[in-house]
Design an enzyme around this catalytic site. Structure first.
Site, PDB file in Angstrom:
ATOM      1  N   ILE A 260      -7.131   7.840  26.709  1.00 52.35           N
ATOM      2  CA  ILE A 260      -8.249   7.064  27.260  1.00 52.35           C
ATOM      3  C   ILE A 260      -7.820   6.246  28.479  1.00 52.35           C
ATOM      4  O   ILE A 260      -8.614   6.033  29.398  1.00 52.35           O
ATOM      5  CB  ILE A 260      -8.919   6.180  26.178  1.00 52.35           C
ATOM      6  CG1 ILE A 260     -10.306   5.760  26.626  1.00 52.35           C
ATOM      7  CG2 ILE A 260      -8.072   4.974  25.810  1.00 52.35           C
ATOM      8  CD1 ILE A 260     -11.284   6.876  26.837  1.00 52.35           C
TER       9      ILE A 260
ATOM     10  N   SER B 130       4.263   1.451  28.479  1.00 49.39           N
ATOM     11  CA  SER B 130       4.116   2.646  27.648  1.00 49.39           C
ATOM     12  C   SER B 130       5.495   3.228  27.462  1.00 49.39           C
ATOM     13  O   SER B 130       6.314   3.175  28.380  1.00 49.39           O
ATOM     14  CB  SER B 130       3.204   3.653  28.374  1.00 49.39           C
ATOM     15  OG  SER B 130       2.461   4.420  27.480  1.00 49.39           O
ATOM     16  N   ARG B 131       5.749   3.809  26.270  1.00 51.99           N
ATOM     17  CA  ARG B 131       7.094   4.352  26.042  1.00 51.99           C
ATOM     18  C   ARG B 131       7.321   5.594  26.883  1.00 51.99           C
ATOM     19  O   ARG B 131       8.415   5.830  27.363  1.00 51.99           O
ATOM     20  CB  ARG B 131       7.273   4.657  24.548  1.00 51.99           C
ATOM     21  CG  ARG B 131       7.209   3.409  23.696  1.00 51.99           C
ATOM     22  CD  ARG B 131       7.013   3.743  22.248  1.00 51.99           C
ATOM     23  NE  ARG B 131       5.821   4.570  22.032  1.00 51.99           N
ATOM     24  CZ  ARG B 131       5.360   4.924  20.853  1.00 51.99           C
ATOM     25  NH1 ARG B 131       5.989   4.542  19.758  1.00 51.99           N
ATOM     26  NH2 ARG B 131       4.280   5.670  20.747  1.00 51.99           N
TER      27      ARG B 131
ATOM     28  N   LYS C 171     -11.854  -0.290  21.753  1.00 53.90           N
ATOM     29  CA  LYS C 171     -12.480  -0.263  20.442  1.00 53.90           C
ATOM     30  C   LYS C 171     -11.671   0.636  19.503  1.00 53.90           C
ATOM     31  O   LYS C 171     -11.028   1.563  19.999  1.00 53.90           O
ATOM     32  CB  LYS C 171     -13.935   0.199  20.506  1.00 53.90           C
ATOM     33  CG  LYS C 171     -14.195   1.497  21.271  1.00 53.90           C
ATOM     34  CD  LYS C 171     -13.639   2.814  20.859  1.00 53.90           C
ATOM     35  CE  LYS C 171     -13.857   3.369  19.495  1.00 53.90           C
ATOM     36  NZ  LYS C 171     -13.389   4.791  19.389  1.00 53.90           N
TER      37      LYS C 171
ATOM     38  N   ASP D 167     -13.534   6.518  13.919  1.00 57.39           N
ATOM     39  CA  ASP D 167     -13.061   6.264  15.290  1.00 57.39           C
ATOM     40  C   ASP D 167     -14.173   6.615  16.294  1.00 57.39           C
ATOM     41  O   ASP D 167     -14.553   5.763  17.100  1.00 57.39           O
ATOM     42  CB  ASP D 167     -11.764   7.030  15.586  1.00 57.39           C
ATOM     43  CG  ASP D 167     -11.316   6.804  17.021  1.00 57.39           C
ATOM     44  OD1 ASP D 167     -10.699   5.766  17.296  1.00 57.39           O
ATOM     45  OD2 ASP D 167     -11.635   7.651  17.887  1.00 57.39           O
TER      46      ASP D 167
HETATM   47  P1  NAP Z   1      -3.491   8.060  22.339  1.00 61.77           P
HETATM   48  O1  NAP Z   1      -3.544   8.817  23.617  1.00 61.77           O
HETATM   49  O2  NAP Z   1      -3.045   8.776  21.120  1.00 61.77           O
HETATM   50  O3  NAP Z   1      -2.598   6.736  22.428  1.00 61.77           O
HETATM   51  C1  NAP Z   1      -2.543   5.903  23.557  1.00 61.77           C
HETATM   52  C2  NAP Z   1      -1.103   5.518  23.807  1.00 61.77           C
HETATM   53  O4  NAP Z   1      -0.695   4.524  22.892  1.00 61.77           O
HETATM   54  C3  NAP Z   1      -0.119   6.649  23.629  1.00 61.77           C
HETATM   55  O5  NAP Z   1      -0.051   7.431  24.774  1.00 61.77           O
HETATM   56  C4  NAP Z   1       1.179   5.936  23.318  1.00 61.77           C
HETATM   57  O6  NAP Z   1       1.881   5.671  24.523  1.00 61.77           O
HETATM   58  C5  NAP Z   1       0.729   4.650  22.687  1.00 61.77           C
HETATM   59  N1  NAP Z   1       0.963   4.720  21.229  1.00 61.77           N
HETATM   60  C6  NAP Z   1       0.490   5.622  20.353  1.00 61.77           C
HETATM   61  N2  NAP Z   1       0.920   5.353  19.102  1.00 61.77           N
HETATM   62  C7  NAP Z   1       1.688   4.279  19.203  1.00 61.77           C
HETATM   63  C8  NAP Z   1       2.442   3.529  18.270  1.00 61.77           C
HETATM   64  N3  NAP Z   1       2.448   3.837  16.976  1.00 61.77           N
HETATM   65  N4  NAP Z   1       3.137   2.454  18.710  1.00 61.77           N
HETATM   66  C9  NAP Z   1       3.122   2.125  20.008  1.00 61.77           C
HETATM   67  N5  NAP Z   1       2.425   2.808  20.948  1.00 61.77           N
HETATM   68  C10 NAP Z   1       1.714   3.870  20.542  1.00 61.77           C
HETATM   69  O7  NAP Z   1      -4.927   7.424  21.994  1.00 61.77           O
HETATM   70  P2  NAP Z   1      -6.264   7.316  22.866  1.00 61.77           P
HETATM   71  O8  NAP Z   1      -7.099   8.505  22.601  1.00 61.77           O
HETATM   72  O9  NAP Z   1      -5.962   6.971  24.260  1.00 61.77           O
HETATM   73  O10 NAP Z   1      -6.975   6.109  22.097  1.00 61.77           O
HETATM   74  C11 NAP Z   1      -6.493   4.793  22.190  1.00 61.77           C
HETATM   75  C12 NAP Z   1      -7.610   3.850  21.799  1.00 61.77           C
HETATM   76  O11 NAP Z   1      -8.714   4.090  22.664  1.00 61.77           O
HETATM   77  C13 NAP Z   1      -8.137   4.070  20.378  1.00 61.77           C
HETATM   78  O12 NAP Z   1      -8.437   2.845  19.770  1.00 61.77           O
HETATM   79  C14 NAP Z   1      -9.420   4.883  20.578  1.00 61.77           C
HETATM   80  O13 NAP Z   1     -10.378   4.616  19.582  1.00 61.77           O
HETATM   81  C15 NAP Z   1      -9.889   4.357  21.915  1.00 61.77           C
HETATM   82  N6  NAP Z   1     -10.719   5.325  22.632  1.00 61.77           N
HETATM   83  C16 NAP Z   1     -10.335   6.632  22.754  1.00 61.77           C
HETATM   84  C17 NAP Z   1     -11.177   7.546  23.366  1.00 61.77           C
HETATM   85  C18 NAP Z   1     -10.809   9.000  23.542  1.00 61.77           C
HETATM   86  O14 NAP Z   1     -11.669   9.798  23.910  1.00 61.77           O
HETATM   87  N7  NAP Z   1      -9.572   9.404  23.310  1.00 61.77           N
HETATM   88  C19 NAP Z   1     -12.418   7.131  23.869  1.00 61.77           C
HETATM   89  C20 NAP Z   1     -12.755   5.788  23.785  1.00 61.77           C
HETATM   90  C21 NAP Z   1     -11.903   4.903  23.149  1.00 61.77           C
HETATM   91  P3  NAP Z   1       3.489   5.727  24.591  1.00 61.77           P
HETATM   92  O15 NAP Z   1       3.962   6.722  23.580  1.00 61.77           O
HETATM   93  O16 NAP Z   1       3.767   6.126  25.988  1.00 61.77           O
HETATM   94  O17 NAP Z   1       3.911   4.330  24.254  1.00 61.77           O
END
Ligand code: NAP
Length: 303
Positions: free
Chosen positions: A11, A33-34, A87, A165
């Site tokens: 996101i 970010s890691r 969110k 989610d």
């Molecule tokens: P994601 O790509 O899986 O995670 C975002 C980043 O967070 C990862 O690239 C990772 O970066 C870091 N991360 C993941 N797990 C972690 C952990 N256990 N400890 C520390 N860092 C961690 O998720 P996303 O889809 O972007 O969603 C993130 C948030 O945005 C959620 O709450 C979701 O509900 C919300 N959201 C998502 C979307 C969508 O379409 N995907 C839409 C609206 C809102 P590093 O490994 O580089 O640290």
């Protein structure tokens, strides 16, 4: 104002970075970010190091999944920076209450965003519903987890919320547009045998509103809210972006690319006015579904 973005994943790259790049209010000054990074922006791998090295950055936006988000949020507030949360704002309600208290103590803004509330049809739907009586309603929120969240195991871990989610986006719209609050009456949650969060859920809310949330929808995807009122039917389709009254489109279009610019504009306004915004109504409904819901164990799920 300078802002840092934390958790450079799906996101952050799809929505936050383009919204910040286009914003006149914000300058994306650092990332944490890691493994993720944004070209041309100073990158840190640890939040404490960023907060210490960059006292000039006044605000931090967290795009981490909900479980790891709390520790980062505490660090931001304790460092006296304004905080914007993706969110859902936390893995639990008590975490978010703790963050609100920390923000008050620090005298900074906390903004718990609900991007779907910025969808193009939502404000008009709220205006139209203001003097209507709701007779019944139906939320149909069915999407394909493999398409939208490939390999995101955290969603199906404890605290990841599973189908809530995406489903909480529907509840964020519903709680925004209804003229009176709703509460949960009953729920059924389907847990894959090998996972800790539901892959589908059915909710019954007060006011005769039923919700059908499903993460296994292949083919056409559906993000619709349909309400029957004393003045006839209305529907919000495309995740709140298209408003229909009596079956006719009246507002919006099929585009979610304006939701995040609107969130960052709102954050800028809150900081400028010295205010915070945290509405937990959507999360209360989800917490109540986990508390009251009947559980069914269904087929194991793998990406
Ligand atoms: P994601 O790509 O899986 O995670 C975002 C980043 O967070 C990862 O690239 C990772 O970066 C870091 N991360 C993941 N797990 C972690 C952990 N256990 N400890 C520390 N860092 C961690 O998720 P996303 O889809 O972007 O969603 C993130 C948030 O945005 C959620 O709450 C979701 O509900 C919300 N959201 C998502 C979307 C969508 O379409 N995907 C839409 C609206 C809102 P590093 O490994 O580089 O640290």
């Amino acid at each position: 104002m300078k802002i840092a973005l934390v958790g450079i994943g799906k996101i952050a790259l799809d929505q936050h970075v383009p919204a910040l790049r286009a914003s006149a209010d914000w300058d994306l000054a650092a990332t944490v970010s890691r493994s993720g990074r944004v070209e041309g922006v100073e990158a840190f791998t640890e939040i404490g190091a960023m907060l210490e090295a960059r006292p000039d950055i006044g605000a931090v936006s967290l795009c981490l999944p909900p479980v790891p988000r709390f520790a980062a949020a505490k660090a931001v507030l304790r460092a006296g920076r304004h905080l914007m949360l993706e969110k859902p704002p936390g893995a639990s309600l008590s975490e978010v209450h703790a963050l609100q208290a920390l923000a008050r103590e620090a005298g900074v803004t906390i903004y718990a965003t609900w991007h779907s509330r910025m969808a193009l049809g939502v404000a008009a739907a709220k205006r139209w519903l203001a003097d209507k009586r709701i007779e019944s309603g139906r939320i149909i929120w069915r999407e394909d987890i493999r398409h939208w969240h490939p390999g995101q195991d955290w969603i199906l871990e404890a605290g990841g919320m599973g189908v809530f989610d995406p489903g909480i986006n529907a509840l964020s719209i519903l709680t925004e547009i209804l003229p009176a609050p709703v509460h949960l009456r009953a729920a059924t949650l389907d847990f894959p045998a090998n996972r800790q969060a539901p892959i589908a859920a059915r909710l019954s809310l007060s006011g005769g509103i039923e919700a059908d949330l499903d993460f296994l929808q292949t083919g056409p995807q559906t993000w619709d809210i349909e309400l029957v009122t004393d003045a006839g039917p209305m529907a919000l389709r495309m995740g709140g972006n298209l408003l229909e009254i009596a079956g006719r489109p009246v507002e919006g279009q099929k585009d979610i690319m304006q939701e995040y610019p609107a969130l960052y504009a709102r954050m800028a306004g809150l900081v400028q006015d010295g205010r915070s915004e945290v509405d937990l109504a959507p999360m209360v409904l989800v917490a109540d579904a986990f508390t009251m819901g009947q559980r069914a164990i269904v087929a194991p799920f793998d990406f």
